[in-house]
Write an enzyme that holds these catalytic residues in place. Structure first.
Site, PDB file in Angstrom:
ATOM      1  N   ASP A 110       0.856  -1.186   0.000  1.00 12.90           N
ATOM      2  CA  ASP A 110       0.000   0.000   0.000  1.00 12.90           C
ATOM      3  C   ASP A 110       0.891   1.235   0.000  1.00 12.90           C
ATOM      4  O   ASP A 110       1.602   1.489   0.974  1.00 12.90           O
ATOM      5  CB  ASP A 110      -0.910  -0.021   1.233  1.00 12.90           C
ATOM      6  CG  ASP A 110      -1.879   1.151   1.232  1.00 12.90           C
ATOM      7  OD1 ASP A 110      -1.727   2.062   0.378  1.00 12.90           O
ATOM      8  OD2 ASP A 110      -2.778   1.167   2.089  1.00 12.90           O
ATOM      9  N   ASN A 145       4.019   4.348 -11.609  1.00 11.81           N
ATOM     10  CA  ASN A 145       2.782   4.478 -12.383  1.00 11.81           C
ATOM     11  C   ASN A 145       1.515   4.472 -11.536  1.00 11.81           C
ATOM     12  O   ASN A 145       0.465   4.932 -11.986  1.00 11.81           O
ATOM     13  CB  ASN A 145       2.767   3.311 -13.390  1.00 11.81           C
ATOM     14  CG  ASN A 145       1.407   3.034 -13.968  1.00 11.81           C
ATOM     15  OD1 ASN A 145       0.988   3.723 -14.896  1.00 11.81           O
ATOM     16  ND2 ASN A 145       0.700   2.043 -13.440  1.00 11.81           N
ATOM     17  N   TYR A 153      -6.142  15.319  -7.581  1.00  7.51           N
ATOM     18  CA  TYR A 153      -5.338  14.537  -8.542  1.00  7.51           C
ATOM     19  C   TYR A 153      -4.366  15.421  -9.313  1.00  7.51           C
ATOM     20  O   TYR A 153      -3.172  15.105  -9.428  1.00  7.51           O
ATOM     21  CB  TYR A 153      -6.288  13.804  -9.498  1.00  7.51           C
ATOM     22  CG  TYR A 153      -5.597  13.085 -10.650  1.00  7.51           C
ATOM     23  CD1 TYR A 153      -4.967  11.866 -10.448  1.00  7.51           C
ATOM     24  CD2 TYR A 153      -5.602  13.630 -11.939  1.00  7.51           C
ATOM     25  CE1 TYR A 153      -4.349  11.194 -11.507  1.00  7.51           C
ATOM     26  CE2 TYR A 153      -4.989  12.973 -12.992  1.00  7.51           C
ATOM     27  CZ  TYR A 153      -4.363  11.755 -12.778  1.00  7.51           C
ATOM     28  OH  TYR A 153      -3.763  11.112 -13.830  1.00  7.51           O
ATOM     29  N   SER A 191      -3.119  18.194  -8.484  1.00 11.72           N
ATOM     30  CA  SER A 191      -2.053  18.673  -7.591  1.00 11.72           C
ATOM     31  C   SER A 191      -0.938  17.652  -7.477  1.00 11.72           C
ATOM     32  O   SER A 191       0.239  18.009  -7.476  1.00 11.72           O
ATOM     33  CB  SER A 191      -2.553  18.921  -6.169  1.00 11.72           C
ATOM     34  OG  SER A 191      -3.829  19.457  -6.169  1.00 11.72           O
ATOM     35  N   LYS A 245      -0.050  15.444  -9.627  1.00 14.44           N
ATOM     36  CA  LYS A 245       0.687  15.346 -10.896  1.00 14.44           C
ATOM     37  C   LYS A 245       1.571  16.583 -11.123  1.00 14.44           C
ATOM     38  O   LYS A 245       2.676  16.458 -11.638  1.00 14.44           O
ATOM     39  CB  LYS A 245      -0.281  15.126 -12.067  1.00 14.44           C
ATOM     40  CG  LYS A 245      -0.992  13.767 -12.022  1.00 14.44           C
ATOM     41  CD  LYS A 245       0.004  12.610 -12.110  1.00 14.44           C
ATOM     42  CE  LYS A 245      -0.672  11.256 -12.168  1.00 14.44           C
ATOM     43  NZ  LYS A 245       0.298  10.132 -12.159  1.00 14.44           N
ATOM     44  N   GLY A 295      -2.704  11.782 -22.152  1.00 15.46           N
ATOM     45  CA  GLY A 295      -4.060  12.313 -22.237  1.00 15.46           C
ATOM     46  C   GLY A 295      -5.016  11.246 -21.734  1.00 15.46           C
ATOM     47  O   GLY A 295      -4.599  10.311 -21.036  1.00 15.46           O
ATOM     48  N   ASP A 331      -8.047   4.717 -22.159  1.00 15.74           N
ATOM     49  CA  ASP A 331      -9.282   3.957 -21.939  1.00 15.74           C
ATOM     50  C   ASP A 331      -9.235   2.894 -20.839  1.00 15.74           C
ATOM     51  O   ASP A 331      -9.762   1.795 -21.007  1.00 15.74           O
ATOM     52  CB  ASP A 331      -9.737   3.317 -23.256  1.00 15.74           C
ATOM     53  CG  ASP A 331      -8.791   2.215 -23.727  1.00 15.74           C
ATOM     54  OD1 ASP A 331      -7.756   1.986 -23.058  1.00 15.74           O
ATOM     55  OD2 ASP A 331      -9.084   1.580 -24.752  1.00 15.74           O
TER      56      ASP A 331
HETATM   57  N1  LIG Z   1      -6.245   6.498 -17.571  1.00 14.77           N
HETATM   58  C1  LIG Z   1      -6.080   7.763 -17.912  1.00 14.77           C
HETATM   59  O1  LIG Z   1      -6.933   8.388 -18.543  1.00 14.77           O
HETATM   60  C2  LIG Z   1      -4.816   8.485 -17.559  1.00 14.77           C
HETATM   61  C3  LIG Z   1      -4.596   9.771 -18.097  1.00 14.77           C
HETATM   62  C4  LIG Z   1      -3.419  10.444 -17.772  1.00 14.77           C
HETATM   63  C5  LIG Z   1      -2.486   9.833 -16.940  1.00 14.77           C
HETATM   64  N2  LIG Z   1      -2.729   8.588 -16.436  1.00 14.77           N
HETATM   65  C6  LIG Z   1      -1.739   8.017 -15.516  1.00 14.77           C
HETATM   66  O2  LIG Z   1      -1.430   6.677 -15.879  1.00 14.77           O
HETATM   67  C7  LIG Z   1      -1.140   5.923 -14.691  1.00 14.77           C
HETATM   68  C8  LIG Z   1      -1.991   4.667 -14.672  1.00 14.77           C
HETATM   69  O3  LIG Z   1      -3.354   5.040 -14.739  1.00 14.77           O
HETATM   70  P1  LIG Z   1      -4.508   3.948 -14.886  1.00 14.77           P
HETATM   71  O4  LIG Z   1      -5.674   4.603 -15.504  1.00 14.77           O
HETATM   72  O5  LIG Z   1      -3.942   2.724 -15.500  1.00 14.77           O
HETATM   73  O6  LIG Z   1      -4.849   3.681 -13.339  1.00 14.77           O
HETATM   74  P2  LIG Z   1      -5.756   2.528 -12.669  1.00 14.77           P
HETATM   75  O7  LIG Z   1      -6.337   1.667 -13.732  1.00 14.77           O
HETATM   76  O8  LIG Z   1      -6.635   3.202 -11.693  1.00 14.77           O
HETATM   77  O9  LIG Z   1      -4.671   1.657 -11.879  1.00 14.77           O
HETATM   78  C9  LIG Z   1      -4.074   2.158 -10.727  1.00 14.77           C
HETATM   79  C10 LIG Z   1      -3.108   1.114 -10.178  1.00 14.77           C
HETATM   80  O10 LIG Z   1      -2.585   1.583  -8.943  1.00 14.77           O
HETATM   81  C11 LIG Z   1      -2.845   0.630  -7.916  1.00 14.77           C
HETATM   82  N3  LIG Z   1      -3.088   1.314  -6.645  1.00 14.77           N
HETATM   83  C12 LIG Z   1      -4.163   2.072  -6.299  1.00 14.77           C
HETATM   84  N4  LIG Z   1      -4.057   2.521  -5.039  1.00 14.77           N
HETATM   85  C13 LIG Z   1      -2.878   2.037  -4.573  1.00 14.77           C
HETATM   86  C14 LIG Z   1      -2.219   2.130  -3.314  1.00 14.77           C
HETATM   87  N5  LIG Z   1      -2.745   2.811  -2.270  1.00 14.77           N
HETATM   88  N6  LIG Z   1      -1.032   1.485  -3.166  1.00 14.77           N
HETATM   89  C15 LIG Z   1      -0.500   0.774  -4.189  1.00 14.77           C
HETATM   90  N7  LIG Z   1      -1.075   0.656  -5.394  1.00 14.77           N
HETATM   91  C16 LIG Z   1      -2.266   1.270  -5.578  1.00 14.77           C
HETATM   92  C17 LIG Z   1      -4.055  -0.156  -8.406  1.00 14.77           C
HETATM   93  O11 LIG Z   1      -4.089  -1.467  -7.913  1.00 14.77           O
HETATM   94  P3  LIG Z   1      -4.794  -1.943  -6.528  1.00 14.77           P
HETATM   95  O12 LIG Z   1      -6.170  -1.380  -6.554  1.00 14.77           O
HETATM   96  O13 LIG Z   1      -4.710  -3.429  -6.629  1.00 14.77           O
HETATM   97  O14 LIG Z   1      -3.934  -1.378  -5.434  1.00 14.77           O
HETATM   98  C18 LIG Z   1      -3.767  -0.215  -9.904  1.00 14.77           C
HETATM   99  O15 LIG Z   1      -2.866  -1.265 -10.202  1.00 14.77           O
HETATM  100  C19 LIG Z   1      -1.387   6.871 -13.516  1.00 14.77           C
HETATM  101  O16 LIG Z   1      -0.171   7.439 -13.090  1.00 14.77           O
HETATM  102  C20 LIG Z   1      -2.283   7.929 -14.107  1.00 14.77           C
HETATM  103  O17 LIG Z   1      -2.183   9.164 -13.436  1.00 14.77           O
HETATM  104  C21 LIG Z   1      -3.862   7.902 -16.725  1.00 14.77           C
END
Ligand SMILES: NC(=O)c1ccc[n+]([C@@H]2O[C@H](COP(=O)([O-])OP(=O)(O)OC[C@H]3O[C@@H](n4cnc5c(N)ncnc54)[C@H](OP(=O)(O)O)[C@@H]3O)[C@@H](O)[C@H]2O)c1
Ligand SMILES: *[C@@H]1O[C@H](CO)[C@@H](O)[C@H](O)[C@H]1NC(C)=O
Ligand SMILES: *[C@@H]1O[C@H](CO)[C@@H](O)[C@H](O)[C@H]1NC(C)=O
Length: 287
Positions: free
Chosen positions: A91, A118, A182, A184, A186, A215, A218
């Site tokens: 965590d 990530n 969020y 903030s 980033k 950006g 999905d």
């Molecule tokens: N998707 C987008 O539109 C988007 C856009 C711009 C940037 N990004 C960036 O891309 C990255 C990945 O995004 P995503 O959309 O793939 O996110 P996501 O699907 O929400 O996945 C988040 C990951 O972080 C883990 N996590 C959550 N809380 C945690 C905690 N307290 N401790 C340890 N692990 C934790 C989750 O697993 P568990 O729940 O199993 O812990 C999961 O593996 C992020 O940095 C995000 O800011 C995404």
């Protein structure tokens, strides 16, 4: 076509070609046997990165909170060709878990070539209603754990000429409504790792830092949030993941994916009020 438009289009083309010519080419062989730690890899973009690294024959450690899910992702990594695929539940809001995860990877892999940060904690997509506690917690997960892990892994990355990859967002360059906590976290990442990029370069460090601006992608979590509130197109997680990996492997300091996130981050500086108007009107808001 007006002169201004012509100049604008010409400069975009020149910028595009300059980037194409100057970016080093990606050699996937370089990732065979590479020792990689990817955080937030139970789902979303992190999971897709794990699968790509696996198919390039890397040795990977994945981490997130849900152990059962990690186990399944690790199994799939092995079937895709990973030399090693280990997992550790952690965590990132905890003070000790970030160190514990890096120590685990260093011990099991005998060092690190890539640290890909990530993970993000879940955060609501809504107007700021004064939840300071949530913001404090999110800062721990999305920011403090990043700097803690980066510092812990740096000596090993120095030895291996390794790379630190930070997954950030357009929202780390340009604030948008409904995501104050969020955005903030980033902005904090971009500021911190931008400073560290300078310092490592001044020290002639062996380590490269790549800051990735994404950006809308999905993933399930993101799609769930913006459902019905925006018509901004979402790009595929597997392609975002591949672009992040290539950026790290070729040691580039920045990635903009999709490409127009670059144009958007510049436009916002040049035409703030127009950009503000577009941003505020690209969401449906029913008070
Ligand atoms: N998707 C987008 O539109 C988007 C856009 C711009 C940037 N990004 C960036 O891309 C990255 C990945 O995004 P995503 O959309 O793939 O996110 P996501 O699907 O929400 O996945 C988040 C990951 O972080 C883990 N996590 C959550 N809380 C945690 C905690 N307290 N401790 C340890 N692990 C934790 C989750 O697993 P568990 O729940 O199993 O812990 C999961 O593996 C992020 O940095 C995000 O800011 C995404
Ligand atoms: C940088 O890498 C070289 C060899 O790859 C190594 O000899 C040197 O000690 C490294 N620098 C640091 C500060 O670890
Ligand atoms: C590591 O990087 C240093 C400079 O940063 C360079 O001198 C050295 O040759 C590199 N070592 C390897 C094994 O690539």
């Amino acid at each position: 076509m007006g002169t201004f438009t012509k100049i604008l289009l010409a400069s975009i083309c020149v910028a595009f070609l300059a980037v194409k010519w100057t970016s080093p080419s990606f050699n996937k062989e370089s990732l065979k046997g590479a020792r990689v730690l990817v955080t937030g890899s139970s789902t979303g973009i992190g999971e897709q990165m794990a699968y790509h690294y696996a198919s390039f024959g890397a040795q990977i450690v994945i981490t997130a909170r849900r152990e059962k899910v990690l186990q399944q992702v690790a199994e799939k990594c092995l079937s895709l060709g990973a030399q090693k695929a280990l997992y550790i539940a952690a965590d990132m809001a905890s003070e000790s878990d970030p160190d514990k995860v890096v120590d685990f990877a260093l011990e099991k892999l005998g060092g690190l070539d890539y640290l890909v940060l990530n993970h993000i904690g879940p955060s609501p997509f809504s107007m700021w209603e004064g939840d300071v506690e949530h913001t404090r917690w999110l800062m721990k997960v999305n920011f403090f754990s990043y700097i803690q892990m980066a510092w812990k892994a740096l000596p090993s990355l120095e030895q291996s000429n390794g790379s630190l990859v930070i997954v950030s967002s357009l929202l780390g360059k340009m604030p948008s409504p409904f995501v104050a906590p969020y955005t903030s976290t980033k902005f904090a990442l971009n500021g911190f790792f931008g400073a560290l990029q300078h310092e490592l370069s001044m020290k002639k460090s062996n380590v490269s830092i790549s800051i990735c601006t994404l950006g809308l992608i999905d993933t399930e979590a993101a799609m769930e949030k913006v459902k019905g509130v925006t018509s901004v197109p979402a790009y595929p997680a597997t392609e975002a993941a591949m672009n992040i990996i290539i950026t790290g492997a070729t040691r580039q300091s920045e990635l903009f994916y999709p490409w127009f996130t670059y144009i958007m981050s510049i436009t916002k500086e040049i035409f703030p009020s127009i950009t503000g108007y577009i941003m505020q009107n690209s969401y449906t808001y029913n008070p």
